[in-house]
Design an enzyme around this catalytic site. Structure first.
Site, mmCIF file in Angstrom:
data_model
loop_
_atom_site.group_PDB
_atom_site.id
_atom_site.type_symbol
_atom_site.label_atom_id
_atom_site.label_comp_id
_atom_site.label_asym_id
_atom_site.label_seq_id
_atom_site.Cartn_x
_atom_site.Cartn_y
_atom_site.Cartn_z
ATOM 1 N N ARG A 163 0.817 -1.214 0.000
ATOM 2 C CA ARG A 163 0.000 0.000 0.000
ATOM 3 C C ARG A 163 0.855 1.270 0.000
ATOM 4 O O ARG A 163 0.447 2.278 -0.585
ATOM 5 C CB ARG A 163 -0.945 -0.005 1.208
ATOM 6 C CG ARG A 163 -2.129 -0.924 0.967
ATOM 7 C CD ARG A 163 -3.031 -0.965 2.159
ATOM 8 N NE ARG A 163 -4.317 -1.562 1.807
ATOM 9 C CZ ARG A 163 -5.241 -1.900 2.693
ATOM 10 N NH1 ARG A 163 -5.030 -1.706 3.983
ATOM 11 N NH2 ARG A 163 -6.368 -2.423 2.306
ATOM 12 N N GLY A 193 -8.022 -10.539 -0.392
ATOM 13 C CA GLY A 193 -6.743 -11.052 0.110
ATOM 14 C C GLY A 193 -6.309 -12.378 -0.472
ATOM 15 O O GLY A 193 -5.197 -12.509 -0.999
ATOM 16 N N GLY A 198 -12.361 -4.572 1.896
ATOM 17 C CA GLY A 198 -13.786 -4.313 2.099
ATOM 18 C C GLY A 198 -14.369 -3.427 1.008
ATOM 19 O O GLY A 198 -15.512 -3.614 0.588
ATOM 20 N N LYS A 242 -17.863 -19.032 2.959
ATOM 21 C CA LYS A 242 -19.273 -18.939 3.325
ATOM 22 C C LYS A 242 -20.144 -18.170 2.351
ATOM 23 O O LYS A 242 -19.799 -17.076 1.920
ATOM 24 C CB LYS A 242 -19.394 -18.254 4.691
ATOM 25 C CG LYS A 242 -18.888 -19.104 5.831
ATOM 26 C CD LYS A 242 -19.006 -18.314 7.100
ATOM 27 C CE LYS A 242 -18.815 -19.199 8.316
ATOM 28 N NZ LYS A 242 -18.960 -18.425 9.548
HETATM 29 C C1 3PG Z 1 -8.319 -1.927 5.077
HETATM 30 O O1 3PG Z 1 -7.335 -2.313 5.705
HETATM 31 O O2 3PG Z 1 -9.135 -2.698 4.526
HETATM 32 C C2 3PG Z 1 -8.501 -0.456 4.869
HETATM 33 O O3 3PG Z 1 -7.351 0.243 5.223
HETATM 34 C C3 3PG Z 1 -9.717 0.028 5.633
HETATM 35 O O4 3PG Z 1 -9.533 -0.121 6.997
HETATM 36 P P1 3PG Z 1 -10.797 -0.104 7.978
HETATM 37 O O5 3PG Z 1 -11.552 -1.389 7.699
HETATM 38 O O6 3PG Z 1 -10.241 -0.054 9.374
HETATM 39 O O7 3PG Z 1 -11.630 1.084 7.626
#
Ligand code: 3PG
Ligand code: MG
Length: 397
Positions: free
Chosen positions: A41, A352, A375, A199
Site C-alpha cells: 500500500r 486477500g 472491504g 461462506k
Molecule cells: C483496510 O485495511 O481494509 C482499509 O485500510 C480500511 O480499513 P478499515 O476497515 O479499518 O476502515
C-alpha cells in the site's frame, strides 16, 4: 463515472505552488515491534505523491493506521514507521507532523509532510462537521487516493472532500474507478464472475447483486458446496451452510430467468481430512461419500470453466475455488488463474486470498487490474456506490 482527475489538474499546471492534501491508504500490517511486514500500500501510494511533487505542490499526506481510539495517542498508532519507508521510496525526507488539524505547521512546494494517523483526530470516524471544516482549510486541493478506504465516509475520506476548494481522485483511486466501470458498468460480454470463499453468508449480497448482471457466476470453496447442496448433491461432511440452500436456489433461479447460469461442479477433489498431506481423490460430483470433504473442483470442471473464461469478454475474480495453499487441492485455482491469464478478457481481481493466488501463480502482469481494496472491493461487487465515488462525482458536477 464523472470525477476530477488529479493528473489533469497537474497537467494543466493547477497544482503548482498549491497546498495539496492527499488521503492515502497506508494502513499496512506490522509485527509486534511495529516493523512493516508488507508495504504494497505504501508503494501503491507513491505515484500520486510524486505526481504532486513534480507538479510543484506543497504536499501533505495522511492515512489511518489500524483502528485507534480518537484523541488518545498510543505509540503503536503512529505512522512513524510509514514515514521512514515512504522517505526511502521517495528518496527524500518525509517529516511526520502530529496534532495537525488546526494547522500551525509549514510545508513548502517540493516538500512532503506525513500527517499523523488521521483516526486519532476527534470526529474522524463519524465525520463531524467541525472537523471537516478544519480539514478543508488546510489545503487548496484535496486528493482522494485511498481506494482501500473508499467505502468509509470519514473526515479525511468524505468530509474534507466536501469542504476543500477542489476535490479530486488521485491516480490509484482513478485507476480503480476506471477498472470498476469497465468491469461492471459497461462490460464487454460475456461477463463472468468468480465468487469463492468459505461462506455464502458473507458473500450473499455479492452473489445476489452479480446474479442481476453477469452472464456466468462461477462459485467455489464452501460457497460451491452450498450450491451443490442446492442442486441436490451429497457433499459429505464438506464445509457448507445448509440453512442458505434456499438463497442459493434463488440465485440459480434468478440467473436462469436471464438465460445465465451458475455452473455446478461435475467433479470434485475430496479427502477424508483437512490436511496438506491428506490423500486426494478425484470423484464425480454425484459420488461424494458421507465422510468426504470437498477441497477443490475436479479437473473436468476446471477445464470446462477455463474454456468459458478464455472465451469471456470480462472477468471479475474474487476468491480461490479450492484449498490452493495445499498442493493436492490447488489444481482448480491454478487452472482458472492460468485461464484468466491467457484470456483476452478484461479481468479485475481483488480480495486477500485472490491476491495470494495471483502471486503464487505469477500472473500479476496478465490480470487487467488488481484491486488494492479489501472491504471496498467487496462493497463494489455488492453493487453499492462507495461514498468516495459519490462525493467526488458531486464535486465534479
Ligand atoms: C483496510 O485495511 O481494509 C482499509 O485500510 C480500511 O480499513 P478499515 O476497515 O479499518 O476502515
Ligand atoms: Mg496495527
Amino acid at each position: 463515472m464523472n470525477f476530477i482527475r488529479f493528473s489533469d489538474l497537474c497537467a494543466q499546471g493547477r497544482a503548482q505552488g498549491q497546498r495539496v492534501f492527499i488521503r492515502a491508504d497506508l494502513n499496512v500490517p506490522q509485527d509486534d515491534s511495529g516493523a512493516i511486514t508488507e508495504d504494497t500500500r505504501i508503494r501503491a501510494s507513491v505515484p500520486c505523491i510524486r505526481m504532486a511533487l513534480d507538479a510543484g505542490a506543497a504536499v501533505m499526506v495522511t492515512s489511518h493506521l489500524g483502528r485507534p481510539t480518537e484523541g488518545a495517542f498510543k505509540p503503536e498508532d503512529s505512522l512513524a514507521p510509514v514515514a521512514t519507508r515512504l522517505a526511502e521510496l521517495l528518496g527524500q525526507p518525509v517529516r511526520l507532523v502530529a496534532d495537525w488539524v488546526d494547522g500551525g505547521f509549514t510545508v513548502q512546494p517540493g516538500e512532503v509532510v506525513l500527517l499523523e494517523n488521521c483516526r486519532l483526530n476527534v470526529g474522524e470516524k463519524k465525520n463531524k462537521p467541525e472537523l471537516a471544516a478544519k480539514l478543508g482549510k488546510l489545503c487548496d486541493i484535496f486528493v482522494h487516493d485511498a481506494f482501500g478506504t473508499a467505502h468509509r465516509a470519514e473526515g479525511t475520506t468524505y468530509g474534507i472532500a466536501e469542504t476543500a476548494p477542489i476535490a479530486c481522485a488521485g491516480p490509484l483511486l482513478a485507476a480503480e474507478m476506471d477498472a470498476i466501470a469497465a468491469a461492471l458498468q459497461a462490460p464487454k460480454r460475456p461477463l463472468l464472475a468468480i465468487v469463492a470463499g468459505s461462506k455464502v453468508s458473507t458473500k450473499l449480497t455479492i452473489l445476489q447483486a452479480l446474479a442481476k448482471n453477469v452472464d456466468g457466476l462461477i462459485v467455489g470453496g464452501g460457497i460451491a458446496n452450498t450450491f451443490m447442496l442446492a442442486a441436490g448433491l451429497n457433499i459429505g461432511k464438506s464445509l457448507a451452510e445448509p440453512d442458505l440452500v434456499g438463497e442459493a436456489q434463488a440465485v440459480i433461479k434468478a440467473m436462469a430467468a436471464r438465460g445465465a447460469a451458475v455452473p455446478i461442479p461435475t467433479d470434485v477433489v475430496t479427502a477424508k481430512a483437512f490436511a496438506a498431506d491428506a490423500p486426494a481423490t478425484v470423484k464425480k460430483a454425484t459420488e461424494v461419500a458421507d465422510d468426504d470433504l470437498i477441497l477443490d473442483i475436479g479437473p473436468q470442471t476446471a477445464a470446462l470453466l477455463a474454456a468459458q473464461l478464455k472465451a469471456a469478454g470480462t472477468i471479475v475474480w474474487n476468491g480461490p475455488v479450492g484449498v490452493f495453499e495445499f498442493a493436492a487441492f490447488e489444481n482448480g485455482t491454478k487452472v482458472l488463474a492460468q485461464a484468466i491469464a491467457e484470456s483476452s478478457a478484461f479481468s479485475i481481481a481483488g480480495g486477500g486470498d485472490t491476491l495470494a493466488a495471483i502471486a503464487k501463480y505469477g500472473i500479476e502482469q496478465q490480470v487487467g487490474y488488481i484491486s488494492t481494496g479489501g472491504g471496498a472491493f467487496l462493497e463494489v461487487l455488492e453493487g453499492k456506490t462507495l461514498p468516495a465515488f459519490e462525493v467526488l462525482a458531486r464535486r465534479a458536477a
